[in-house]
Design a protein around this motif. Structure first.
Motif, PDB file in Angstrom:
ATOM      1  N   HIS A  71      -4.157 -55.411  43.037  1.00 23.07           N
ATOM      2  CA  HIS A  71      -3.277 -56.426  43.634  1.00 23.07           C
ATOM      3  C   HIS A  71      -3.933 -56.910  44.924  1.00 23.07           C
ATOM      4  O   HIS A  71      -4.041 -56.161  45.903  1.00 23.07           O
ATOM      5  N   GLU A  74      -2.984 -56.252  48.701  1.00 27.45           N
ATOM      6  CA  GLU A  74      -2.621 -54.895  49.129  1.00 27.45           C
ATOM      7  C   GLU A  74      -3.802 -54.298  49.884  1.00 27.45           C
ATOM      8  O   GLU A  74      -4.645 -53.578  49.345  1.00 27.45           O
ATOM      9  N   HIS A 149      -2.867 -48.497  45.105  1.00 31.64           N
ATOM     10  CA  HIS A 149      -2.235 -49.712  45.608  1.00 31.64           C
ATOM     11  C   HIS A 149      -1.894 -49.486  47.073  1.00 31.64           C
ATOM     12  O   HIS A 149      -2.152 -48.418  47.625  1.00 31.64           O
ATOM     13  N   TYR A 212      11.131 -51.935  43.168  1.00 25.46           N
ATOM     14  CA  TYR A 212      10.333 -53.169  43.144  1.00 25.46           C
ATOM     15  C   TYR A 212      11.213 -54.363  42.760  1.00 25.46           C
ATOM     16  O   TYR A 212      11.063 -55.448  43.278  1.00 25.46           O
ATOM     17  N   ASN A 252       2.814 -51.202  36.334  1.00 28.12           N
ATOM     18  CA  ASN A 252       2.281 -51.630  37.624  1.00 28.12           C
ATOM     19  C   ASN A 252       0.859 -51.126  37.809  1.00 28.12           C
ATOM     20  O   ASN A 252       0.089 -51.683  38.567  1.00 28.12           O
ATOM     21  N   GLU A 270       0.397 -45.305  46.302  1.00 31.29           N
ATOM     22  CA  GLU A 270       0.727 -46.391  47.215  1.00 31.29           C
ATOM     23  C   GLU A 270       0.426 -45.909  48.635  1.00 31.29           C
ATOM     24  O   GLU A 270       1.126 -45.057  49.168  1.00 31.29           O
TER      25      GLU A 270
HETATM   26 ZN   LIG Z   1       0.308 -53.052  43.866  1.00 33.18          ZN
END
Ligand SMILES: [Zn+2]
Length: 429
Positions: A71, A74, A149, A212, A252, A270
């Protein structure tokens, strides 16, 4: 200090990372090599760094894959990849290099990186990811996969914004105690991170889907997904090369199909590029849970027969399970993939203690992928297992232990579909 003390940005930033990779691999030729495994739609290279001890045979090595930066905006994920690569070339990672091939893709989505935009999907893999990862995995089906991420000030969670870091046992299921196994590993990762001063949470993919797609207003979080276990995975198509066909299917992370196809141990991560304002802190906080996981891949977990990632309970549970066979890691991986893809054609294996010195175990296979070879594995409270027989004949078996029990591991071969029965003789206790 970390490799990067700033977040590389834009075209210059991507070139900076690519340059660092070239320089680093140049200086560490003995253990690292670079391969361009694909290109983004706007023609940027997608490099993969392979790190292993080349002097040792690959047949005995686990395959671990780490992807980062799918992504584009990010930012935290940009600095974690180089940090992991540096760690993997250090003396602390010697054992990992001996027993694993670790493949790091520091920037999966260069297009998103350069534009500092998402340019990806939260619900499926992109065409580029399918091609690039599908190609890589033909040769290197992963035993473990982790996808990095990064959460930001407003991006990501709708109820806990700007600060959270999370370990996500992603895209797994409750089949064969996989949820328990992933949670066990996630908690080890969390403990390692806490020890180094980084407070992580462990969330499931279902938790993540909830926050999310929730709402930021107080009281507006969807509650059904919190009440019920959601089988997001059941909608995925695992029969394509590396593909989840419909747009509204939720993965994801890049690792979803790997679990379904190869029974890979899969995690999402994350980090947080808002609360951690120093790039070096993001890099280090991302590194710690990852090294904990990589180290676990070079040890034997209590219920596993061999060193490696805990991916070998393919049906059943800790007490009775169907497991792969093979003389080395590569053979066991092939066996694992074969059995895993036939898992719906086994009955839940069964055991019965008929008297204090006898346990009978039964496996029924009704599929067509014959001959079917597997190991049946039972966790026993008795120490010295006397004998195991099937169809009136004694068979060879192995044992291994955890802190309070003995696992018996019995190779089995079924030439045709049906039921196989084992009689296990053990001491009275
Ligand atoms: Zn992400």
């Amino acid at each position: 200090m970390a490799v990067f003390d700033h977040i590389p940005m834009g075209e210059e930033g991507l070139k900076e990372i690519h340059q660092w990779l070239d320089d680093w691999v140049g200086k560490n030729k003995a253990v690292a090599r670079k391969e361009i495994i694909g290109r983004s739609p706007d023609h940027w290279d997608i490099p993969a760094i392979f790190i292993t001890n080349e002097a040792l045979p690959s047949e005995d090595k686990q395959i671990a894959v780490i992807t980062l930066g799918r992504h584009g905006q990010e930012l935290g994920a940009r600095v974690v990849g180089p940090e992991i690569i540096r760690y993997l070339c250090s003396s602390d990672a010697e054992e990992i290099r001996k027993t694993q091939v670790v493949i790091v893709l520091p920037v999966v989505n260069p297009e998103g990186f350069v534009s500092n935009e998402f340019r990806s999907s939260m619900t499926s893999l992109t065409k580029t990811e399918r091609l690039v990862l599908g190609g890589l995995f033909k040769e290197f089906p992963p035993d473990m996969m982790i996808d990095f991420h990064s959460l930001g000030k407003t991006a990501g969670s709708k109820y806990d914004r700007g600060d959270m870091e999370v370990i996500i046992p992603a895209n797994t299921t409750r089949w064969a105690v996989d949820e328990q196994v992933h949670q066990y590993v996630a908690q080890e990762m969390q403990k390692a991170a806490e020890f180094e001063g980084w407070p992580y949470e462990v969330h499931t993919l279902e938790d993540l889907a909830t926050y999310y797609f929730g709402d930021t207003k107080i009281g507006n979080m969807p509650w059904t997904t919190l009440k019920e276990k959601v089988y997001l995975l059941h909608m995925q198509d695992s029969y394509d090369n590396y593909h989840i066909p419909e747009e509204d299917q939720y993965t994801n992370y890049t690792c979803g199909p790997a679990y379904l196809k190869w029974h890979t141990l899969v995690f999402g991560m994350e980090t947080n590029h808002y609360a951690l304002s120093r790039a070096s802190d993001i890099a280090l906080s991302g590194l710690v849970p990852c090294t904990s996981l990589l180290k676990m891949g070079s040890t034997r977990l209590p219920w596993e027969k061999d060193k490696g990632y805990p991916v070998n309970i393919l049906h059943g549970d800790f007490r009775i399970s169907i497991r792969p066979l093979g003389k080395n890691t590569t053979d066991r991986r092939a066996s694992r993939i074969k059995i895993w893809n036939e898992r719906n054609n086994f009955n839940l294996p069964q055991r019965e203690m008929v008297d204090h010195e006898t346990t009978i175990a039964r496996v029924r296979y009704f599929g067509r992928d014959l001959p079917m070879e597997f190991a049946l594995c039972l966790r026993m409270r008795q120490n010295n297992i006397k004998s195991i027989t099937t169809r009136g004949k004694e068979v060879q078996f192995e044992t291994f232990k955890d802190s309070c029990s003995t696992f018996v591991y019995v190779p089995a071969l079924m030439e045709r579909a049906g039921t196989i029965e084992f009689i296990i003789k053990h001491p009275h206790r």
